[in-house]
Scaffold this motif. Structure first.
Motif, PDB file in Angstrom:
ATOM      1  N   VAL A  15      -0.178   3.592  -9.509  1.00 51.76           N
ATOM      2  CA  VAL A  15       1.120   3.294 -10.123  1.00 51.76           C
ATOM      3  C   VAL A  15       1.038   2.072 -11.047  1.00 51.76           C
ATOM      4  O   VAL A  15       1.701   2.035 -12.094  1.00 51.76           O
ATOM      5  N   GLU A  36     -11.870   5.592 -11.139  1.00 51.85           N
ATOM      6  CA  GLU A  36     -12.723   6.392 -10.266  1.00 51.85           C
ATOM      7  C   GLU A  36     -11.930   7.606  -9.776  1.00 51.85           C
ATOM      8  O   GLU A  36     -12.370   8.736  -9.870  1.00 51.85           O
ATOM      9  N   ALA A  47       1.664   6.731  -0.699  1.00 52.12           N
ATOM     10  CA  ALA A  47       2.830   5.889  -0.371  1.00 52.12           C
ATOM     11  C   ALA A  47       4.073   6.710  -0.081  1.00 52.12           C
ATOM     12  O   ALA A  47       4.184   7.863  -0.503  1.00 52.12           O
ATOM     13  N   TYR A 216       8.746   4.274  10.019  1.00 53.23           N
ATOM     14  CA  TYR A 216       9.717   4.665   8.999  1.00 53.23           C
ATOM     15  C   TYR A 216       9.750   6.176   8.872  1.00 53.23           C
ATOM     16  O   TYR A 216       8.764   6.872   9.153  1.00 53.23           O
ATOM     17  N   GLY A 267      -3.858   5.481   2.854  1.00 50.12           N
ATOM     18  CA  GLY A 267      -4.035   4.673   1.646  1.00 50.12           C
ATOM     19  C   GLY A 267      -4.359   3.244   2.036  1.00 50.12           C
ATOM     20  O   GLY A 267      -4.071   2.809   3.158  1.00 50.12           O
ATOM     21  N   GLY A 299       3.596  -1.817  -4.289  1.00 48.66           N
ATOM     22  CA  GLY A 299       3.135  -1.449  -5.632  1.00 48.66           C
ATOM     23  C   GLY A 299       4.189  -0.728  -6.466  1.00 48.66           C
ATOM     24  O   GLY A 299       4.301  -0.974  -7.677  1.00 48.66           O
ATOM     25  N   THR A 301       7.504  -0.878  -5.861  1.00 49.05           N
ATOM     26  CA  THR A 301       8.641  -1.799  -5.929  1.00 49.05           C
ATOM     27  C   THR A 301       8.448  -2.839  -7.030  1.00 49.05           C
ATOM     28  O   THR A 301       9.409  -3.331  -7.610  1.00 49.05           O
TER      29      THR A 301
HETATM   30  C1  FAD Z   1       1.063   4.384   3.750  1.00 45.83           C
HETATM   31  C2  FAD Z   1       1.535   3.573   2.584  1.00 45.83           C
HETATM   32  C3  FAD Z   1       2.904   3.496   2.330  1.00 45.83           C
HETATM   33  C4  FAD Z   1       3.352   2.733   1.249  1.00 45.83           C
HETATM   34  N1  FAD Z   1       4.694   2.716   0.987  1.00 45.83           N
HETATM   35  C5  FAD Z   1       5.147   2.016  -0.086  1.00 45.83           C
HETATM   36  C6  FAD Z   1       6.519   2.019  -0.405  1.00 45.83           C
HETATM   37  O1  FAD Z   1       7.338   2.641   0.277  1.00 45.83           O
HETATM   38  N2  FAD Z   1       6.930   1.303  -1.494  1.00 45.83           N
HETATM   39  C7  FAD Z   1       6.057   0.597  -2.278  1.00 45.83           C
HETATM   40  O2  FAD Z   1       6.478  -0.032  -3.240  1.00 45.83           O
HETATM   41  N3  FAD Z   1       4.730   0.592  -1.996  1.00 45.83           N
HETATM   42  C8  FAD Z   1       4.270   1.271  -0.911  1.00 45.83           C
HETATM   43  N4  FAD Z   1       2.935   1.252  -0.603  1.00 45.83           N
HETATM   44  C9  FAD Z   1       2.036   0.384  -1.385  1.00 45.83           C
HETATM   45  C10 FAD Z   1       1.614   1.049  -2.659  1.00 45.83           C
HETATM   46  O3  FAD Z   1       1.151   2.345  -2.388  1.00 45.83           O
HETATM   47  C11 FAD Z   1       0.509   0.222  -3.327  1.00 45.83           C
HETATM   48  O4  FAD Z   1       0.927  -1.108  -3.502  1.00 45.83           O
HETATM   49  C12 FAD Z   1       0.201   0.814  -4.689  1.00 45.83           C
HETATM   50  O5  FAD Z   1      -0.137   2.176  -4.553  1.00 45.83           O
HETATM   51  C13 FAD Z   1      -0.918   0.069  -5.391  1.00 45.83           C
HETATM   52  O6  FAD Z   1      -1.081   0.707  -6.616  1.00 45.83           O
HETATM   53  P1  FAD Z   1      -2.264   0.342  -7.585  1.00 45.83           P
HETATM   54  O7  FAD Z   1      -2.097   1.172  -8.792  1.00 45.83           O
HETATM   55  O8  FAD Z   1      -2.310  -1.143  -7.734  1.00 45.83           O
HETATM   56  O9  FAD Z   1      -3.577   0.751  -6.744  1.00 45.83           O
HETATM   57  P2  FAD Z   1      -4.134   2.210  -6.371  1.00 45.83           P
HETATM   58  O10 FAD Z   1      -3.081   3.222  -6.228  1.00 45.83           O
HETATM   59  O11 FAD Z   1      -5.063   1.963  -5.234  1.00 45.83           O
HETATM   60  O12 FAD Z   1      -4.976   2.589  -7.641  1.00 45.83           O
HETATM   61  C14 FAD Z   1      -6.170   1.895  -7.963  1.00 45.83           C
HETATM   62  C15 FAD Z   1      -6.889   2.653  -9.065  1.00 45.83           C
HETATM   63  O13 FAD Z   1      -8.031   1.902  -9.468  1.00 45.83           O
HETATM   64  C16 FAD Z   1      -9.191   2.730  -9.411  1.00 45.83           C
HETATM   65  N5  FAD Z   1     -10.336   1.875  -9.126  1.00 45.83           N
HETATM   66  C17 FAD Z   1     -10.482   0.992  -8.111  1.00 45.83           C
HETATM   67  N6  FAD Z   1     -11.674   0.368  -8.202  1.00 45.83           N
HETATM   68  C18 FAD Z   1     -12.291   0.881  -9.306  1.00 45.83           C
HETATM   69  C19 FAD Z   1     -13.545   0.622  -9.927  1.00 45.83           C
HETATM   70  N7  FAD Z   1     -14.406  -0.269  -9.435  1.00 45.83           N
HETATM   71  N8  FAD Z   1     -13.866   1.331 -11.055  1.00 45.83           N
HETATM   72  C20 FAD Z   1     -12.984   2.244 -11.569  1.00 45.83           C
HETATM   73  N9  FAD Z   1     -11.792   2.521 -10.998  1.00 45.83           N
HETATM   74  C21 FAD Z   1     -11.433   1.831  -9.888  1.00 45.83           C
HETATM   75  C22 FAD Z   1      -8.859   3.720  -8.307  1.00 45.83           C
HETATM   76  O14 FAD Z   1      -9.713   4.860  -8.370  1.00 45.83           O
HETATM   77  C23 FAD Z   1      -7.408   4.018  -8.646  1.00 45.83           C
HETATM   78  O15 FAD Z   1      -7.318   4.913  -9.728  1.00 45.83           O
HETATM   79  C24 FAD Z   1       2.446   2.022   0.447  1.00 45.83           C
HETATM   80  C25 FAD Z   1       1.079   2.121   0.707  1.00 45.83           C
HETATM   81  C26 FAD Z   1       0.619   2.885   1.757  1.00 45.83           C
HETATM   82  C27 FAD Z   1      -0.842   2.974   2.009  1.00 45.83           C
END
Ligand code: FAD
Length: 317
Positions: A15, A36, A47, A216, A267, A299, A301
């Protein structure tokens, strides 16, 4: 001021990467996301995902970014393709009287009367919040990014930022928990979360309790997400014992028979001990880098508030 068509490579298709990508592409950048894993394989796809500040630091910045995101998501509710809708969220406490935080009061939160408190809890409050159906919302963001000229390439794992090949003037690091090794940043911790997908339940509101055991139940259009867990671990496999515990606890709170299981997801919340990392930097090969990672359990939010801050940083030198 950046020139239109300046090039930006975004690392990460969760996200954070997609939302940053949308704003950069719509601002005129030639943008490509490298990741990746993409789509339903990311942590973002596991999430719940409901708007609620949780498991992210520092509090002041988190609340400001969250409130900014709230407004954008409220607007997105008008577009049925986005998968965003408003839902009543009921937050409960097992311990005692739950004080309503100031940010929740500003959004119209109200205490729940005793006859609305399930037996497992002692107090609670309710407020209307955006709910993002990840099965549709991530696709919506990807489509909007592509419509603005953006490209997405999965299957790219980088061991360091300098490994991003090509004539990209700007790198935006949205690697989530991957930032721990990519930057590298030892302050990033994987806060593992497991959820269970069950058929739709009768309740029209989301039930959340952060007191242990964390639980939840988030009703979506076609199913319901039962959670959850939060432990420091990078194990991405489903734990059947946790599935059983989640279903038991949610059924107990909702006073229903344990429902059939449609799916299980794991996750890794990208928690950062020193707070969300949102700052400009430069890579070892002299390229400009903007970091946007470490959003922990918030993430979604934080997504639009942080993406706007990324865009603002591109205008400063
Ligand atoms: C069970 C669960 C419930 C949740 N519920 C909520 C909720 O209700 N509300 C809320 O706001 N948040 C919630 N979250 C938190 C939210 O999901 C995360 O904060 C958010 O998904 C983080 O997003 P991101 O894009 O930063 O990371 P990610 O979704 O982890 O994406 C990271 C990206 O980077 C890539 N990447 C990583 N390292 C490398 C590398 N070395 N080289 C190339 N690519 C790489 C990955 O492949 C991926 O594409 C929840 C999380 C979980 C696990």
């Amino acid at each position: 001021m950046n020139e239109r068509h300046e090039s930006v490579a975004i690392i990460g298709a969760g996200v954070s990467g997609l939302t940053s990508g949308v704003l950069l592409a719509e601002a005129g950048y030639r943008a490509r996301i490298f990741a990746e894993e993409i789509g339903q394989r990311t942590t973002s796809a596991a999430a719940a995902a409901v708007w609620f500040p949780y498991d992210a630091e520092p509090a002041d910045a988190v609340i400001a970014w969250s409130l900014e995101t709230f407004e954008v998501l409220q607007e997105l509710c008008r577009d049925p393709a986005s998968g965003v809708s408003m839902i009543e969220l009921r937050q409960f406490s097992r311990a005692g009287e739950l004080e309503i935080p100031a940010w929740a009061l500003s959004l119209g939160a109200r205490s729940l009367p005793m006859d609305s408190i399930p037996k497992s809890f002692r107090s609670g409050f309710a407020l209307e919040v955006p709910l993002l159906d990840t099965t549709r919302y991530l696709d919506y963001l990807a489509a909007r990014f592509k419509a603005a000229g953006g490209e997405i390439e999965g299957g790219n794992r980088f061991d360091r930022l300098e490994a991003v090949a090509g004539d990209w003037k700007l790198l935006v690091n949205c690697a989530g928990v991957g930032a721990r090794t990519l930057v590298p940043d030892p302050a990033v911790e994987p806060h593992r979360g497991q959820v269970v997908i069950v058929p739709r339940i009768a309740a029209r509101y989301a039930v959340v309790c952060d007191d242990p055991p964390l639980m939840y139940a988030i009703p979506r259009a076609n199913d319901c997400v039962f959670g959850g867990t939060n432990e420091q671990s990078s194990v991405r496999e489903v734990d059947p014992a946790q599935t059983a515990q989640i279903v038991m606890e949610c059924s107990l709170v909702l006073q229903i028979e344990p429902p059939p299981i449609l799916g299980e997801r794991v996750g890794l919340r990208p928690f950062r001990r020193t707070g969300v990392c949102l700052r400009a930097d430069s890579s070892g090969d002299g390229r400009r880098v903007i970091h946007n990672y470490g959003h922990g359990g918030s993430g979604f939010t934080l997504s639009w508030g942080c993406a706007r801050a990324v865009l603002a940083l591109t205008y400063t030198r």
